[in-house]
Motif scaffolding. Structure first.
Motif, mmCIF file in Angstrom:
data_model
loop_
_atom_site.group_PDB
_atom_site.id
_atom_site.type_symbol
_atom_site.label_atom_id
_atom_site.label_comp_id
_atom_site.label_asym_id
_atom_site.label_seq_id
_atom_site.Cartn_x
_atom_site.Cartn_y
_atom_site.Cartn_z
ATOM 1 N N ILE A 64 0.841 -1.164 0.391
ATOM 2 C CA ILE A 64 0.184 0.184 -0.339
ATOM 3 C C ILE A 64 1.111 1.066 -0.007
ATOM 4 N N VAL A 65 0.602 2.257 -0.907
ATOM 5 C CA VAL A 65 1.307 3.551 -0.671
ATOM 6 C C VAL A 65 0.799 4.759 -0.406
ATOM 7 N N LEU A 66 1.324 4.774 0.699
ATOM 8 C CA LEU A 66 0.649 5.978 1.767
ATOM 9 C C LEU A 66 0.953 7.669 1.519
ATOM 10 N N PHE A 67 0.264 8.536 1.748
ATOM 11 C CA PHE A 67 0.736 10.056 1.275
ATOM 12 C C PHE A 67 -0.297 10.511 2.011
ATOM 13 N N ASN A 68 -0.052 11.525 3.272
ATOM 14 C CA ASN A 68 -0.353 12.280 4.686
ATOM 15 C C ASN A 68 -1.483 11.134 4.662
ATOM 16 N N HIS A 69 -1.524 10.061 4.516
ATOM 17 C CA HIS A 69 -2.256 9.479 4.842
ATOM 18 C C HIS A 69 -2.557 9.424 7.065
ATOM 19 N N THR A 70 -4.033 9.146 7.224
ATOM 20 C CA THR A 70 -4.210 9.212 8.344
ATOM 21 C C THR A 70 -4.769 7.494 9.165
ATOM 22 N N TYR A 71 -3.810 7.328 9.563
ATOM 23 C CA TYR A 71 -4.044 5.741 10.749
ATOM 24 C C TYR A 71 -5.803 4.962 9.907
ATOM 25 N N ALA A 72 -6.972 6.781 10.674
ATOM 26 C CA ALA A 72 -8.612 6.177 9.994
ATOM 27 C C ALA A 72 -8.609 5.892 9.072
ATOM 28 N N GLN A 73 -7.603 6.615 8.044
ATOM 29 C CA GLN A 73 -8.110 6.714 6.506
ATOM 30 C C GLN A 73 -7.826 5.565 5.895
ATOM 31 N N THR B 120 -9.015 -1.002 5.603
ATOM 32 C CA THR B 120 -8.197 -1.586 4.759
ATOM 33 C C THR B 120 -6.870 -2.592 5.800
ATOM 34 N N LEU B 121 -6.146 -1.688 6.089
ATOM 35 C CA LEU B 121 -5.068 -2.644 7.028
ATOM 36 C C LEU B 121 -6.390 -4.213 7.825
ATOM 37 N N ASN B 122 -7.334 -3.515 8.292
ATOM 38 C CA ASN B 122 -8.205 -4.705 9.077
ATOM 39 C C ASN B 122 -8.522 -6.237 8.119
ATOM 40 N N SER B 123 -8.924 -5.574 6.868
ATOM 41 C CA SER B 123 -8.727 -6.331 5.851
ATOM 42 C C SER B 123 -8.545 -7.266 5.135
ATOM 43 N N LEU B 124 -6.755 -6.861 5.165
ATOM 44 C CA LEU B 124 -6.179 -7.445 4.559
ATOM 45 C C LEU B 124 -5.211 -8.351 5.634
ATOM 46 N N LEU B 125 -5.470 -7.457 6.991
ATOM 47 C CA LEU B 125 -4.795 -9.121 8.511
ATOM 48 C C LEU B 125 -6.124 -10.215 8.524
ATOM 49 N N ARG B 126 -7.686 -9.873 7.916
ATOM 50 C CA ARG B 126 -7.863 -11.016 7.767
ATOM 51 C C ARG B 126 -7.753 -12.358 6.606
ATOM 52 N N GLU B 127 -6.676 -11.655 6.083
ATOM 53 C CA GLU B 127 -6.857 -12.541 4.947
ATOM 54 C C GLU B 127 -5.163 -13.669 5.375
ATOM 55 N N PRO B 128 -5.260 -14.665 6.262
ATOM 56 C CA PRO B 128 -3.391 -15.752 6.568
ATOM 57 C C PRO B 128 -3.222 -15.968 5.397
ATOM 58 N N TYR C 236 5.337 3.776 11.776
ATOM 59 C CA TYR C 236 6.287 3.488 12.553
ATOM 60 C C TYR C 236 6.574 2.566 13.487
ATOM 61 N N SER C 237 4.855 2.965 14.136
ATOM 62 C CA SER C 237 4.065 3.039 16.225
ATOM 63 C C SER C 237 3.367 1.404 15.905
ATOM 64 N N LEU C 238 2.737 1.158 14.689
ATOM 65 C CA LEU C 238 2.110 0.000 14.249
ATOM 66 C C LEU C 238 2.603 -0.685 15.210
ATOM 67 N N ASN C 239 2.156 -1.773 15.773
ATOM 68 C CA ASN C 239 2.982 -3.479 16.964
ATOM 69 C C ASN C 239 2.251 -4.584 16.087
ATOM 70 N N ASN C 240 2.766 -4.639 14.461
ATOM 71 C CA ASN C 240 2.118 -5.596 14.072
ATOM 72 C C ASN C 240 3.268 -5.962 13.472
ATOM 73 N N PRO C 241 4.009 -7.697 13.440
ATOM 74 C CA PRO C 241 4.690 -8.125 12.852
ATOM 75 C C PRO C 241 4.193 -9.070 11.027
ATOM 76 N N ARG C 242 3.385 -8.128 10.556
ATOM 77 C CA ARG C 242 3.056 -8.842 9.815
ATOM 78 C C ARG C 242 3.273 -7.507 8.907
ATOM 79 N N ASN D 76 -4.793 -0.300 -2.682
ATOM 80 C CA ASN D 76 -4.675 0.793 -2.767
ATOM 81 C C ASN D 76 -5.641 1.316 -1.375
ATOM 82 N N PRO D 77 -4.973 2.563 -0.689
ATOM 83 C CA PRO D 77 -5.279 2.295 1.338
ATOM 84 C C PRO D 77 -7.549 3.254 1.496
ATOM 85 N N ASP D 78 -7.478 3.212 -0.075
ATOM 86 C CA ASP D 78 -9.447 2.716 -0.016
ATOM 87 C C ASP D 78 -10.165 1.968 0.121
#
Length: 277
Positions: free
Chosen positions: A14-23, A27-35, A52-58, A92-94
């Motif tokens: 995923i390519v980000l530019f001035n995105h917030t975590y909320a945005q 997307t992240l949750n959807s991807l993380l649900r896919e083993p 850089y503060s996200l604490n997820n090994p994946r 995409n991040p959306d």
């Protein structure tokens, strides 16, 4: 003797530019649900220090020295991670989706030897997004951007709207918001053409892929794409869209484009048609 590298099923980028975590949270949750997704690469093109503060090994963060666009960002992830996976997911991040989309696409790839696939896509309001397209002519893009009322008739063919979207079929171009592509193919293509800052880099990638494989629409599991149409609201993005269009047609041909004509003709002749009126 050194053992062969055991490759992961899928690595997503995923390519980000001035995105917030909320945005990008959905997307992240959807991807993380896919083993099947071993890693999610967040490419920070700027303004996303929170990643850089996200604490997820994946989740892995790559920092760009400067914002060189969508394709360049994904290429950075590919350069480091393509050798580690069988398939690479450009996302995409959306985008968001229910569990099982990636598993379904991966199964389709393995059962049918697909190298380049994209799923059905809907807008946030549930309406269908016509993400499968023929290779564009200059008139297609001009009318769609500046005279959309006149473009509707042409769009019926350009967006293959009469296709039976309950079946799999090959098409010259799919949306770059969610593309699952074999790492082997992406290595041959050398990723995106980085001369496109934004817009049409996905069409360019698709048509280069046609030299090696079919680009497949795979029915069955759909995703949601917010799709902000930024160039319709922002003058600088509009200029970026125009610049990319000029680059694209300078590269492939404005009026005389034999590859476009051949690819579009093959698609229309083999397209499964819907029986609905």
């Amino acid at each position: 003797m050194v053992a062969d590298l055991v490759k992961s099923d899928v690595i997503a980028s995923i390519v980000l530019f001035n995105h917030t975590y909320a945005q990008i949270e959905r997307t992240l949750n959807s991807l993380l649900r896919e083993p099947q997704i071993a890693k999610i690469i967040l490419v920070d093109n700027g303004g996303c220090g929170w990643t850089y503060s996200l604490n997820n090994p994946r989740i892995k963060v790559l920092k760009s020295n400067k914002n060189c666009g969508f394709g360049h960002g994904h290429n950075q992830a590919m350069a480091e991670f393509l050798p580690q996976c069988e398939y690479f997911l450009i996302c995409n991040p959306d985008v968001s989706f229910n569990e099982g989309v990636v598993a379904h696409l991966l199964q389709e790839c393995r059962e049918h030897s697909y190298k380049f696939v994209s799923p059905p896509i809907r807008y946030a309001d549930g309406s269908k997004q016509y993400s499968c397209k023929l290779l564009p002519t200059p008139l297609n893009l001009f009318l769609r951007r500046f005279l959309p009322s006149l473009a509707k008739k042409m769009d019926r063919q350009y967006e293959v709207q009469d296709a039976d979207f309950n079946k799999n079929f090959s098409v010259p171009s799919v949306s770059g918001c969610f593309m699952l592509i074999s790492s082997e193919l992406l290595m041959k293509l050398k990723g995106f053409d980085e001369r496109y800052f934004m817009y049409l880099e996905d069409v360019d990638l698709c048509r280069r892929a046609l030299d090696y494989t079919e680009v497949m629409y795979c029915s069955g599991k759909e995703i949601i794409h917010e799709f902000g149409k930024g160039s319709y609201k922002n003058t600088s993005l509009l200029m970026c869209h125009i610049k990319s269009s000029i680059l694209y047609f300078n590269k492939w041909g404005w009026i005389f484009d034999k590859k476009r004509k051949k690819a579009n003709k093959m698609c229309l002749s083999s397209l499964p048609l819907s029986t609905k009126k």
